[in-house]
Motif scaffolding. Structure first.
Motif, mmCIF file in Angstrom:
data_model
loop_
_atom_site.group_PDB
_atom_site.id
_atom_site.type_symbol
_atom_site.label_atom_id
_atom_site.label_comp_id
_atom_site.label_asym_id
_atom_site.label_seq_id
_atom_site.Cartn_x
_atom_site.Cartn_y
_atom_site.Cartn_z
ATOM 1 N N VAL A 173 0.453 5.450 5.710
ATOM 2 C CA VAL A 173 1.471 5.589 4.667
ATOM 3 C C VAL A 173 2.409 6.725 5.066
ATOM 4 O O VAL A 173 1.958 7.825 5.387
ATOM 5 C CB VAL A 173 0.825 5.878 3.300
ATOM 6 C CG1 VAL A 173 1.884 6.156 2.234
ATOM 7 C CG2 VAL A 173 -0.062 4.704 2.878
ATOM 8 N N PRO A 174 3.724 6.517 5.053
ATOM 9 C CA PRO A 174 4.647 7.557 5.512
ATOM 10 C C PRO A 174 4.934 8.606 4.442
ATOM 11 O O PRO A 174 4.805 8.341 3.247
ATOM 12 C CB PRO A 174 5.922 6.761 5.824
ATOM 13 C CG PRO A 174 5.890 5.635 4.837
ATOM 14 C CD PRO A 174 4.434 5.277 4.672
ATOM 15 N N ILE A 175 5.300 9.804 4.898
ATOM 16 C CA ILE A 175 5.871 10.840 4.029
ATOM 17 C C ILE A 175 7.203 11.208 4.666
ATOM 18 O O ILE A 175 7.279 12.016 5.587
ATOM 19 C CB ILE A 175 4.960 12.066 3.909
ATOM 20 C CG1 ILE A 175 3.604 11.671 3.314
ATOM 21 C CG2 ILE A 175 5.623 13.141 3.025
ATOM 22 C CD1 ILE A 175 2.637 12.836 3.170
ATOM 23 N N ARG A 176 8.276 10.577 4.209
ATOM 24 C CA ARG A 176 9.581 10.726 4.843
ATOM 25 C C ARG A 176 10.340 11.953 4.348
ATOM 26 O O ARG A 176 11.289 12.385 4.989
ATOM 27 C CB ARG A 176 10.404 9.455 4.593
ATOM 28 C CG ARG A 176 9.836 8.264 5.347
ATOM 29 C CD ARG A 176 10.511 6.961 4.986
ATOM 30 N NE ARG A 176 10.025 5.873 5.837
ATOM 31 C CZ ARG A 176 10.127 4.592 5.550
ATOM 32 N NH1 ARG A 176 10.710 4.228 4.415
ATOM 33 N NH2 ARG A 176 9.670 3.670 6.369
ATOM 34 N N GLY A 177 9.950 12.472 3.205
ATOM 35 C CA GLY A 177 10.607 13.658 2.680
ATOM 36 C C GLY A 177 9.894 14.934 3.101
ATOM 37 O O GLY A 177 8.908 14.918 3.838
ATOM 38 N N SER A 178 10.396 16.039 2.609
ATOM 39 C CA SER A 178 9.833 17.346 2.932
ATOM 40 C C SER A 178 8.487 17.535 2.240
ATOM 41 O O SER A 178 8.308 17.181 1.071
ATOM 42 C CB SER A 178 10.807 18.438 2.476
ATOM 43 O OG SER A 178 10.171 19.682 2.415
ATOM 44 N N LEU A 179 7.529 18.111 2.970
ATOM 45 C CA LEU A 179 6.236 18.432 2.367
ATOM 46 C C LEU A 179 6.395 19.467 1.263
ATOM 47 O O LEU A 179 5.652 19.457 0.270
ATOM 48 C CB LEU A 179 5.270 18.938 3.434
ATOM 49 C CG LEU A 179 4.703 17.887 4.388
ATOM 50 C CD1 LEU A 179 3.828 18.550 5.446
ATOM 51 C CD2 LEU A 179 3.885 16.846 3.610
ATOM 52 N N LEU A 180 7.363 20.361 1.422
ATOM 53 C CA LEU A 180 7.618 21.360 0.394
ATOM 54 C C LEU A 180 8.111 20.691 -0.889
ATOM 55 O O LEU A 180 7.690 21.040 -2.001
ATOM 56 C CB LEU A 180 8.652 22.373 0.898
ATOM 57 C CG LEU A 180 8.919 23.576 -0.011
ATOM 58 C CD1 LEU A 180 7.646 24.373 -0.204
ATOM 59 C CD2 LEU A 180 10.020 24.454 0.578
ATOM 60 N N THR A 181 8.997 19.708 -0.748
ATOM 61 C CA THR A 181 9.488 18.968 -1.911
ATOM 62 C C THR A 181 8.352 18.185 -2.564
ATOM 63 O O THR A 181 8.222 18.166 -3.796
ATOM 64 C CB THR A 181 10.611 18.010 -1.497
ATOM 65 O OG1 THR A 181 11.669 18.745 -0.895
ATOM 66 C CG2 THR A 181 11.144 17.253 -2.700
ATOM 67 N N LEU A 182 7.520 17.549 -1.752
ATOM 68 C CA LEU A 182 6.383 16.801 -2.283
ATOM 69 C C LEU A 182 5.430 17.728 -3.020
ATOM 70 O O LEU A 182 4.901 17.385 -4.088
ATOM 71 C CB LEU A 182 5.659 16.087 -1.142
ATOM 72 C CG LEU A 182 4.479 15.196 -1.535
ATOM 73 C CD1 LEU A 182 4.928 14.067 -2.459
ATOM 74 C CD2 LEU A 182 3.807 14.624 -0.296
ATOM 75 N N SER A 183 5.208 18.922 -2.468
ATOM 76 C CA SER A 183 4.337 19.895 -3.123
ATOM 77 C C SER A 183 4.922 20.347 -4.455
ATOM 78 O O SER A 183 4.197 20.491 -5.448
ATOM 79 C CB SER A 183 4.125 21.107 -2.211
ATOM 80 O OG SER A 183 3.534 20.723 -0.987
ATOM 81 N N ALA A 184 6.237 20.560 -4.488
ATOM 82 C CA ALA A 184 6.882 20.994 -5.725
ATOM 83 C C ALA A 184 6.774 19.932 -6.807
ATOM 84 O O ALA A 184 6.503 20.233 -7.978
ATOM 85 C CB ALA A 184 8.349 21.344 -5.451
ATOM 86 N N VAL A 185 6.984 18.675 -6.430
ATOM 87 C CA VAL A 185 6.879 17.575 -7.397
ATOM 88 C C VAL A 185 5.446 17.468 -7.914
ATOM 89 O O VAL A 185 5.210 17.308 -9.123
ATOM 90 C CB VAL A 185 7.337 16.255 -6.756
ATOM 91 C CG1 VAL A 185 6.999 15.072 -7.671
ATOM 92 C CG2 VAL A 185 8.829 16.285 -6.468
ATOM 93 N N SER A 186 4.473 17.546 -7.011
ATOM 94 C CA SER A 186 3.065 17.463 -7.416
ATOM 95 C C SER A 186 2.691 18.620 -8.332
ATOM 96 O O SER A 186 1.971 18.449 -9.324
ATOM 97 C CB SER A 186 2.155 17.455 -6.185
ATOM 98 O OG SER A 186 2.442 16.360 -5.344
ATOM 99 N N VAL A 203 0.825 -1.206 0.000
ATOM 100 C CA VAL A 203 0.000 0.000 0.000
ATOM 101 C C VAL A 203 0.863 1.261 0.000
ATOM 102 O O VAL A 203 0.472 2.291 -0.561
ATOM 103 C CB VAL A 203 -0.980 -0.012 1.203
ATOM 104 C CG1 VAL A 203 -0.233 0.183 2.527
ATOM 105 C CG2 VAL A 203 -2.052 1.057 1.042
ATOM 106 N N ASP A 204 2.055 1.196 0.594
ATOM 107 C CA ASP A 204 2.965 2.350 0.569
ATOM 108 C C ASP A 204 3.478 2.608 -0.847
ATOM 109 O O ASP A 204 3.681 3.749 -1.248
ATOM 110 C CB ASP A 204 4.144 2.107 1.512
ATOM 111 C CG ASP A 204 3.691 1.807 2.930
ATOM 112 O OD1 ASP A 204 2.802 2.512 3.413
ATOM 113 O OD2 ASP A 204 4.213 0.862 3.534
#
Length: 350
Positions: A231-244, A156-157
């Motif tokens: 489900v984990p989010i191990r990286g930065s939320l800012l980085t995840l937002s930029a990728v999205s 699931v992750d």
């Protein structure tokens, strides 16, 4: 001034963006596919692949003089669920998938199974080990086992970032493409030709309105996955937002390009399916892209959804930063920029 009231004149880009946002909000279908469907899909698949003991593999033992002894030996193996069947019935059960392996009545036994199926291969090893032990073979040692159950290593992750990427692709392309073709088919774009609206402003409004919905769209799925599926989010939320954000821009650009010329819903549906189906199949939404042959890998890695899924998994599961994701981000940037530029060039108003 008109009748004592001041008329507020906004920039055409602002007016077009607001109109597109209102159009999306007023469409129940759009709200369902953008917000409800990805959460529903993640919940169903998360339930199906939740952490639980593996199910015993069903195997058939063909009736014969040794069937009872073999049945007892296989019942001692917890990973198997054996039953004795007549040979025609056993072969029918194997063909229909009710059992994954058939043990013959002969001596020594023969195993009938599909080697392309992982469950059949696993059953073959377990059945052979159980029958060999029953025949007197002693194991040289008992191996230990380490079961993976922690967040970050489960199916699931792996699945949730793929669902997020799929949703960003689907809403970016279908939401923008259908809107433009419906407006063209309804002669609305033809009327805008006479208005003080540039082609870049119309396409820019579609782009901006898509990004306005990005935060609640991605946020709803991630909140559900993190709090209900762990489900984990191990990286930065800012980085995840930029990728999205970059992924949404890339697929909005592709949506604009696929809708730049078609005049009918049927036409744009065919073009979009032609673009999206290869990514649904090859881009690693539900399983790793490494399962495909090496000859296909250059094509697979060039797809924008492959880059987006890899980047999302890199941030969420591995905690990597933007520098490590440079190849994937470059891929998405090129797809988005080229798509928007070509759409701007070939866009047809009517």
């Amino acid at each position: 001034m008109t009748e004592g009231r001041e008329i507020l004149v906004r920039h055409p880009l602002v007016e077009l963006t607001l109109a597109r946002v209102r159009e999306l909000v007023r469409e129940p279908e759009a709200v369902f596919w953008v917000f409800v469907f990805p959460i529903l899909l993640a919940g169903i698949l998360g339930l199906a692949f939740r952490s639980r003991p593996p199910e015993a593999l069903p195997v058939a033992v063909v009736e014969g003089p040794t069937a009872t002894l073999r049945l007892d030996a296989l019942r001692a193996e917890p990973s198997l669920r054996p039953e004795v069947l007549a040979e025609p019935e056993a072969r029918a059960a194997l063909g229909r998938g009710r059992v994954v392996l058939l043990v013959s009545a002969g001596e020594p036994p023969a195993y009938t199974y599909d080697p392309t199926q992982p469950e059949s291969r696993a059953a073959r090893l377990a059945v052979d080990a159980a029958l060999q032990r029953a025949a007197g073979r002693a194991d040289a040692f008992t191996a230990g086992a380490v079961e993976i159950t922690e967040p970050g290593a489960r199916y699931v992750d792996f699945l949730v970032p793929g669902l997020l990427g799929m949703n960003l692709m689907g809403t970016g392309m279908w939401g923008v493409g259908f809107s433009l073709v419906v407006a063209r088919n309804g002669k609305l774009l033809k009327r805008l030709v006479a208005a003080p609206v540039r082609r870049s402003q119309l396409l820019g409004a579609q782009l901006i309105s898509r990004l306005i919905f990005l935060v609640p769209e991605a946020g709803a799925l991630l909140v559900f996955a993190c709090f209900l599926l762990d489900v984990p989010i191990r990286g930065s939320l800012l980085t995840l937002s930029a990728v999205s954000l970059l992924g949404a821009l890339a697929f909005t650009g592709l949506g604009l390009l696929t809708a730049a010329r078609p005049r009918t819903i049927e036409g744009v549906s065919g073009v979009m399916n032609l673009v999206m189906v290869p990514m649904w199949v090859f881009s690693g939404i539900f399983f790793s892209t490494e399962r495909f042959p090496a000859a296909l890998q250059p094509f697979i890695q060039a797809l924008p959804l492959t880059a987006l899924n890899d980047a999302l998994r890199g941030v969420m599961l591995d905690g990597v930063g933007l520098v490590a994701l440079a190849p994937e981000l470059l891929n998405l940037t090129l797809w988005g920029a080229l798509s928007f530029a070509i759409a701007l060039k070939i866009f047809r108003w009517q």
